[in-house]
Scaffold this motif. Structure first.
Motif, short mmCIF file in Angstrom:
data_model
loop_
_atom_site.label_atom_id
_atom_site.label_comp_id
_atom_site.label_asym_id
_atom_site.label_seq_id
_atom_site.Cartn_x
_atom_site.Cartn_y
_atom_site.Cartn_z
N ALA A 126 0.46 4.22 5.99
CA ALA A 126 -0.42 2.35 5.13
C ALA A 126 0.36 1.82 6.63
O ALA A 126 1.27 0.80 5.89
N ALA A 142 1.31 -1.36 -0.30
CA ALA A 142 0.21 0.43 0.15
C ALA A 142 1.45 1.24 -0.12
O ALA A 142 0.28 2.03 -0.77
N GLY A 172 -3.36 2.27 -2.09
CA GLY A 172 -2.44 2.54 -2.18
C GLY A 172 -2.80 3.81 -2.99
O GLY A 172 -2.14 5.50 -3.60
N ALA A 201 -4.01 3.94 3.77
CA ALA A 201 -3.96 2.98 2.60
C ALA A 201 -3.81 2.14 3.77
O ALA A 201 -3.02 2.63 4.83
N ALA A 248 1.31 4.16 -2.84
CA ALA A 248 1.07 5.47 -2.85
C ALA A 248 2.32 6.58 -2.74
O ALA A 248 2.11 7.16 -3.99
#
Ligand code: FAD
Length: 429
Positions: free
Chosen positions: A253, A15, A417, A398, A19
């Motif tokens: 995340a 994730a 993400g 995320a 991102a």
């Protein structure tokens, strides 16, 4: 505030990596902070008995849209696992050899268990709504299995599969967790086996993590654990074991069961705090074992009152042994760090097998995970899912644990993400 920094990403699993990659490719200056000395989080290829094995996430399928986009993007391959020649079921009466095609029968049982899910999960890539979804969330998987008129052998097999899917005993899991997996498998019982245990990435998940890492335009700091995140109207400050960083925005995340170790100021919304404190119920275990050579490929299943729900041979070792993969509903009851009980549980499920070595990672006792793959307790999916994904000011969230579609899968980590990257791009521009 470091004027060159746009966003801090906390957590270097799929994730956070996704991102960070997306924002970096848009020209944003990204700092990625990861507590471990490696990237990938709950995907981790490690060596066991002379072969590379997946300690965490492994199985992939082309029906997973975000994962498959990565497969296409980086030109990755997939490998099919061998089919078992012999199959065994452990019941209260002992171990019984069953027809390996029992899975075809089991697929039918699964369809009966999930009958009616199309009514509330017709769009499985979104959070379901309505009274039927609420009922499915409030019921446990165990209750739904018990309500079926099944002979004991079929019930035990279904129980085993559900526990293996949830990484938890069936009476701890809200049935919606299972229903969502079934919906994502196209409401077809057989597909559920294909999406959850048939194909793996060629070269393992490390190929995907490495491909994304090579694509990153980010400053990556490994061995940096985040302890506190504060924000005001203009910036976010992230305090770590290695000092503080300030940026206009951040993406968190982290696994839900690791979120509680980070202090937030202002504090997280009430549902996020509740989820972090109470936690997800997927507290199971994935183990690896090496068997002495000379046994056919086989699998064994057992209902969730036994320490392992599912065990299967997956390939040879260089010295002629066999590698076995197993899933159990409780890491507290059976930990890979305690080899003897694991060996005993495997030998009990696979008659004739002699375990020579045991491996695996205890994700539940690992404070940077605290869980395996996301399963929600009764009533928790619908209460927490919409909130866990909600951005709070300059901080977006995320994680595969709370994806809209393939939540608890690698696909879901990538999905979130992408979403969190998009949200933060909007905050920044
Ligand atoms: C045993 C097991 C089997 C699985 N099998 C499958 C499968 O077959 N197929 C499938 O699709 N999925 C599977 N999964 C699920 C899949 O691996 C996960 O859903 C996915 O990898 C989660 O990615 P993530 O980025 O959301 O979280 P993570 O991968 O957990 O990443 C979070 C990162 O944050 C880091 N972190 C934690 N706390 C801090 C902190 N305070 N500061 C800084 N960093 C921190 C962690 O070290 C970690 O790297 C499995 C998972 C496990 C554990």
């Amino acid at each position: 505030m470091d004027p060159a920094l746009d966003v801090i990403v906390v957590g270097g699993g799929l994730a956070g990596l996704t991102a960070a990659r997306e924002l970096g490719r848009r020209g944003r200056h990204v700092l990625l902070l990861e507590a471990r000395e490696r990237l990938g989080g709950r995907t981790w290829v490690s060596s066991f008995a002379g072969v590379d094995v997946e300690m965490g996430g492994a199985f992939v399928h082309w029906s997973q849209p975000h994962l498959w986009a990565e497969v296409t993007r980086y030109g990755l391959g997939i490998v099919e696992l061998p089919e078992a020649e012999r199959a065994f079921l452990r019941t209260d009466d002992g171990i019984e050899e069953i027809d390996p095609d029992a899975f075809i029968d089991l697929a039918g049982g699964f369809e009966r268990l999930c009958a009616g899910t199309e009514a509330y999960l017709a769009e499985p890539m979104s959070i379901p709504e309505g009274p039927d979804a609420v009922d499915a969330d409030l019921a446990t998987t165990a209750e739904r299995i018990a309500a079926l008129d099944l002979d004991p052998r079929r019930r035990d097999l279904l129980d085993a599969l559900c526990a293996a899917l949830s990484s938890a005993p069936n009476d701890r899991v809200g049935f919606l967790t299972i229903a969502r997996s079934f919906a994502l498998a196209g409401f077809v019982g057989k597909m559920l086996f294909d999406t959850n245990g048939r194909w793996v990435l060629e070269g393992g998940t490390a190929t995907l993590v490495d491909a994304i890492r090579r694509d990153l335009r980010a400053d990556v700091r490994l061995g940096t654990r985040v302890e506190e995140i504060t924000q005001d109207e203009t910036s976010v400050t992230v305090r770590t074991t290695d000092g503080a960083h300030v940026a206009p925005a951040a993406i968190v995340a982290l696994p839900v069961n690791a979120l509680g170790a980070v202090r937030f100021d202002p504090s997280l919304s009430e549902p996020k705090r509740e989820a972090a404190e109470e936690g997800l119920v997927s507290l199971g275990v994935k183990v690896w074992a090496k068997l002495a050579g000379g046994i056919p490929s086989m699998f064994g299943a057992a209902p969730d009152r036994f320490p392992l729900s599912f065990v299967e041979t997956v390939g040879p070792t260089p010295d002629g042994g066999s590698v076995v993969l197993g899933f159990g509903p409780s890491a507290e009851a059976l930990s890979p760090d305690d080899p003897e009980p694991v060996a005993g549980a495997i030998e009990e499920l696979l008659p004739g097998a002699r375990v020579e070595e045991v491996g695996g990672h205890d994700w539940v006792r690992d404070p940077l995970a605290g869980e395996t793959w996301a399963s929600y307790g009764p009533g928790r999916s619908l209460r927490w899912l919409p909130e866990l994904e909600r951005r709070e000011g300059r901080v977006a969230f995320a994680g595969g644990d709370f994806a809209r579609g393939w939540g608890s899968y690698m696909d879901g980590a990538i999905e979130t993400g992408l979403r969190a990257g998009r949200e933060i791009e909007a905050v920044l521009s």
